[in-house]
Every structure is written in C-alpha cells, then in structure tokens.
Design a protein around this motif. Structure first.
Motif: not given
Lengths: 393, 294
Positions: A5-7, A9-10, A13, A76, A336, A339, B48, B52, B79-82, B84-85
């Motif tokens: 899980a490195v590059k 992510g953007t 999302i 929320f 969470h 994650l 958020i 988190w 670069a993990s999703v959290n 990035c967000n």
C-alpha cells in the motif's frame, strides 16, 4: 511483487468517490430535490439536525441527499460544517412554556392543562405497509390537502395560546422537590471544551441532546429493564416551536427565529435513604431538536439515572453513558479499523513470536522430563499467550 | 426562498474558525510548558471521521501557516489512502505546498511512525493519537487516571508491567510503549513501535500529540528527557529484525515491513516510503542515531 500500500492512493480515492456517485445515480431516477427531502423526510432531517447539533434543515437535507440517506454520515457532515463557523452568541434560555404546541401528552394525568394534544404521531396507528405509496401522484396529494382543508371550520379556530405545564401541577401540590443544585445554573459548552468528570448537568444534557438516538435508547431501556431502578412516567412530552433570542452587543434581547423542539419531563419517585424523610418526585429532563419522542424520553430517563448515587448499572454511570452514546465519535472509531495497522500489528507480532519461542523452549525443557506425547494443544503447538492489552490502533 | 449566496460559502483558511484555532494554540503552549501532561481542549468536529486523525488535524491546522511545507505519513507511507486524503484536505484548506521529502517538510503529521531520517529544530512533528491515556489499560475511568497523574501515582502501571513479565516473560507492550517525560508524567507516545521510542529522547524537534476523540493535547518539547519504562533487570528493547533485510535495497537499520509475495514467500521492505525512495535513488540519508539497534 505482492501488494504494497504505497503509491496510488490518490487514484484509488478518486475512483471510490466516482463509484459512490455512480451508485447514487445509476438507476437514472429523477434527482431528489432538497425541499422534497426537507419536507417529506422530515423525521430523518430532524434526526440529522439533532445528532449533528446544528439547526439547519436545508443543510441537513443536502447532507441526507449526499449520503444516500445515511443518517450517521449526514449528521457527521453537519458536525464538521459547524467547525467552519465562529460561535458568536449563546442564546438566552429557551422557555418551553412559550412553545407553540403541536403535540403534548402526559401519561401521568388523564387531563392536563389544555388537554392532551396528540399532534402528528404514528403511536396509535397500525404499522401496516401501505403499498399505495408506490402510485402516489401530485393529484393525490392535492386531493388530500383539499379534503383536509375542507374539514377545518376557520371560524372555530381558537386563538393561539400557550399552555401551563404538568410539572406546575405537581409543584403546586408540593410533590416535586426543587433540585436546588448550583450545577443547573452554570453553562459548559461541550463544543468548545472537553468534558471532565464529574460532568456538570449542563454538559450531560448537551451530550445527551447530540447523542445517537439508538445508543440512548439501548441504555435508557437497560435502565427500565432492570439495570438500575429507573421506571419513570412521562410527566409531559411536548413537540412544537419555541422562540429563540440572543443578546446583541448593546445588551438588547432580540428575537432571531423559531426552532422546533421535543421536550420530555419524566417523573420518577425518589426513595430517600434517611428514615424520617418522605419520598418525593423528581424530574428527568430531555430536550432535542426537531420531533424525536424516543430520544427525548431516553434523555429524561438517563438524566435521572446518572444522578443516582449507585453507579453499578451502566445507565447510572455518567462516564459510561456519555462517552458511549456519542454516535459520531463511536462511528468514526469503529470504522477506523478499516485503516491499515501493519506497523502496530508488526510490533505485536514480534512480541508474540518471541513469547511463543520462549514457551516452546520451556516446553522442550519440561518435555525432557515428561513424555513428549503430552502435546499442549491439539495441533501440537503450545497455547500462545496472547498480549492481554494488544497494541491500540 | 433560500438565497443562492448561502450555499456559495468559501471555507475559512485551515478550515477551523480563528477563535477555535487560537484556543488550540493556547492549549498547545500549555502542553509544551508541561511536557507529557494531557491538556483537555475543545476538539471541534472535522470532515474526517473520529479515530482517523482528527486530533492530528486540529494541531496541524491550528499551527500551519501559508509558508509551511506539509508532509503526512500513515504507518510510514506518504501515499496510503488515509495519508492521501488528509494531505488533500490540508492542501485544499490552506493551499500550502505539500511534499513527500522528510528533509523539505516544515510540518509533518504522522500516524504511528517517526521518520527514519533525523528531524531538525526547524521542523515540527504532529502525532495522531487514538488513546492518549497510558493508564487506560490499568484504570478504565478518566476521572481516576487524572487523579493518578496528578499524584504521580503510577504504581498500578508498574505492577502491570511486572505482572506481564511474570506471566509472559517480558513486557508485552508493542506499539505505544509507555514513557516517562521529563521525569514527571507517564505518556503514551501514540502507538509508534518501540523502534521509534528512543527517537523521542533529547530530540531536536518539537513533537506535538493530538487525540481528537478523547479531546486531549500533549507535547514533548525539543531536548526533553523521554525514558521508556523499564526495570533494572528487564530493560527496554526495540523490535529486532534479525537476519532480515530490505529486499529492495539490502538495508538493515530501518523498521521493516513483512511482505507476503504472490508465491507465498516472505520478504521485508523498509517501512518509511520516503527513506526507501531515497536509498533506491542514491540520495544521501541522515538517519536518527538509535542506540538500541543491535
């Protein structure tokens, strides 16, 4: 190589966001209008405003639209929205005796000042699924409204007035003891200050007022079912609009509008420990935005329960009740878990492996004496000692 | 009718309103003045979810300025999703420059790691904290833990460490190993692995900790003594990556992640993604000196 899980992510999302939008609109039904949600999903909007802690029906409706009807997520969003705004004023104390009553009932008395007003409620109707809803048209709505209006004799409409409260009757008879607690007169703003324990009543009531309805109900119910001894009666339950006022910088009190509220005053008998003192009635209080009878009633139960000196039942324990009914916080923390936790897990893993190695070494030493046939567990490995307090998220 | 302008509202710089940011900064000053002490604060809602990284965001947004260069890592990765967000959120609300480069960043928010590269006096590191109370495992009530901290009554904590040794032969706390700060308060260093704990001691950088859900802020100012709890005969130790190395760089002196490859075999790789990139690209690195690495 395997998954890391490195590059990327953007991109992931962005695609997830796109998919959410796709799922909302894929069936190509006509888009819901915000006024439609505000009016036809009134109770959902009320719940979102109450748990979000912001009176803003349009914004609550937008949030419901955006979240595909998820009340948690919508509340929320409202909470997050509050953070972008200054707190300019605190309103003057709302007086519910001024309420324009749409519903008021008492379970304590058969007849109350102004009579029992059922107002809009599903309490006394059969919850039968009405499949005619499928074919509802605008013509049907208009026809209903016309019939409804025709039944009202405008000449007989009484002038608008307010009503005395049930607790006034009790007070007059001397059945209700004044609380006389100074904690009732200090305001602690829980949106600006962290709660500390023992929490003053203003903080407790604010926390309950923003709490998640289901959470409140679970604990309120537990208190009635036997975990604690609260079994109160609805002294009065009111739903209606009340005027809201603030003091401007020059000190003048100004009317800024009306908000709908549900208020519950729950009467319970307090048994006293001293022998000579007579038992008395006391009030548990609930107040929340919009129409939400269940929430107001459970607030009333828990307000009373948390004042009990015996904290052995969950509902009587202020810290337990207030932290765990905070729906938005508990939802965030629950989710969470999705994650990644590989660093923290690695830390636990390393400990666990070494503990297993040590246990194996000990078993090997012991095995030298006893026969090797006495394997510790069915799969032959000794039972690993699990970390009694695993690494947090 | 609703006026149209009502919905065209622009977001405030760094999202949170100014008076709340000021309050958070005042509480941070208090936290710095009393190292390791948990200061309660308002903890406004963020877009958020709780749990988190809202506490980290409060701190970041309260102290970030237009000139800051922002880096954020989540369990070692930029670069993990959290990550990035959160980076995207901070960028949208402040328009600050963002970076992956540990050296270039002025402000780093982190979830559960300290960078392998040493941080300087010019940088601030913000930790996201899920559970700020180190005594929670031995005392469930906040009311009582506050009292225990006030009286420096840490007996229950020591007893639990001792019991762990008796039962399991070692102190079984992995991430979030309790430390004593400036000889006074016992502090939970966010759940960083034990590997990172020595890097808190006498560091050049200001470390700020934000626990959003629990509404507490605390800090380790630069050049502060941070000692992991240990006994005379059972010493603190860090995770050992014995006989393994990063399969991409053959580097050994960094926290390594275990990877399970498609063929079922197991490899290790450097956890800190920027550190890994730098070694791969031959860019010079300046790691923390960590006396516990064997």
């Amino acid at each position: 190589m395997g998954y890391v899980a490195v590059k990327g992510g953007t991109d992931a999302i962005r695609h997830a966001e796109e998919l959410v939008e796709f799922y909302r609109v894929q069936a190509q039904t006509p888009p819901l209008s915000v006024p439609q949600i505000m009016t036809q999903q009134r109770l959902g909007v009320d719940k979102v405003m109450g748990e979000g802690g912001l009176y803003a029906p349009e914004y609550a409706a937008i949030a419901l639209k955006q979240t595909e009807g998820d009340v948690f997520e919508a509340a929320f969003m409202l909470r997050a929205f509050i953070t972008t705004m200054e707190r300019r004023y605190y309103s003057e104390t709302v007086n519910t005796r001024e309420m324009f009553v749409r519903r008021k009932i008492s379970a304590s008395f058969r007849e109350i000042p102004g009579g029992q007003v059922l107002g809009p409620t599903r309490d006394y109707s059969q919850r039968l699924l009405d499949t005619r809803m499928v074919h509802e048209t605008e013509t049907d709505l208009q026809a209903f409204l016309n019939t409804f209006a025709a039944r009202i004799d405008k000449t007989r409409l009484p002038e608008v007035r307010t009503y005395d409260k049930v607790i006034d009757l009790l007070k007059r008879e001397g059945l209700l003891q004044p609380v006389g607690n100074a904690e009732d007169r200090t305001l602690k703003d829980i949106t600006r200050e962290a709660i500390t324990f023992p929490a003053p009543r203003s903080a407790r009531l604010q926390m309950l007022s923003r709490a998640e309805t289901g959470g409140l109900m679970a604990l309120g119910y537990s208190s009635m079912r036997g975990f604690g001894a609260t079994h109160p009666t609805v002294g009065e339950l009111r739903y209606g609009t009340v005027p809201l006022r603030v003091k401007d910088p020059s000190g003048r009190v100004r009317h800024i509008g009306q908000i709908p509220l549900t208020e519950a005053e729950m009467v319970s008998t307090i048994k006293v420990s001293k022998k000579k003192q007579a038992p008395y009635f006391a009030i548990g209080y609930g107040l929340c935005l919009g129409q939400n009878d269940t929430k107001a009633i459970c607030m009333g139960i828990l307000d009373r329960a948390m004042r009990s000196p015996d904290t052995s039942s969950p509902a009587n324990d202020a810290e337990f009740v207030l932290y765990h009914t905070e729906g938005i916080e508990s939802m965030g923390f629950t989710n969470h878990l999705k994650l990644p936790h590989y660093v923290t897990f690695q830390a636990g893993l390393s400990n666990l492996r070494q503990a297993i190695d040590r246990a194996n070494a000990e078993a090997a030493v012991a095995g030298g004496v006893a026969a090797a046939a006495t394997a510790a567990t069915p799969n032959g490995a000794p039972a690993p000692h699990l970390d009694p307090k695993p690494a947090h998220a | 009718m609703i006026e149209n302008t009502k919905y065209a509202r622009r977001y405030h710089f760094a999202f949170i309103d100014e008076s709340t940011k000021k309050e958070i900064r005042r509480k941070l000053l208090k936290a710095v003045a009393i190292p390791g002490y948990q200061v309660p604060y308002s903890s406004p809602e963020m877009p958020i979810a709780r749990g988190w990284g809202t506490g980290g965001l409060h701190v970041t947004l309260a102290i970030i300025g237009r000139g800051d260069v922002f880096k954020i890592i989540d369990q070692g990765s930029d670069a993990s999703v959290n990550a990035c967000n959160l980076r995207d959120f901070v960028h949208r609300m402040t328009d600050c420059k963002t970076t992956y480069d540990t050296k270039e960043a002025t402000l780093i928010q982190t979830r559960h790691r300290i960078t392998e590269e040493e941080l300087t006096e010019q940088q601030i590191m913000v930790f996201q904290v899920p559970q700020p109370e180190p005594l929670r495992g031995v005392e469930r009530y906040e009311f009582k833990t506050r009292q225990m901290h006030g009286e420096a009554d840490y007996a229950k904590m020591w007893v639990s460490l001792y019991e762990s040794i008796v039962r399991h032969g070692d102190i079984m706390l992995g991430a979030g190993y309790p430390v004593k700060v400036n000889g006074r308060y016992i502090m939970a260093p966010s759940p960083i692995p034990r590997w990172d704990v020595p890097n808190l001691h006498q560091a050049k950088t200001l470390y700020l900790f934000g626990a959003g859900r629990e509404k507490r802020l605390y800090a380790v100012p630069p050049f502060t003594t941070v000692e992991p709890l240990e006994f005379e005969d059972v010493k603190f130790r860090i995770e050992q990556f014995k006989d393994v190395y990063c399969y991409k760089t053959h580097y050994t002196r960094a926290f390594l992640d275990e990877l399970y490859l498609d063929d079922g075999s197991r490899e290790h790789v450097i956890n800190d993604s920027n550190f890994l990139d730098k070694i791969e690209q031959g860019i010079p690195i300046t790691p923390f000196s960590n006396p516990y690495i064997l």
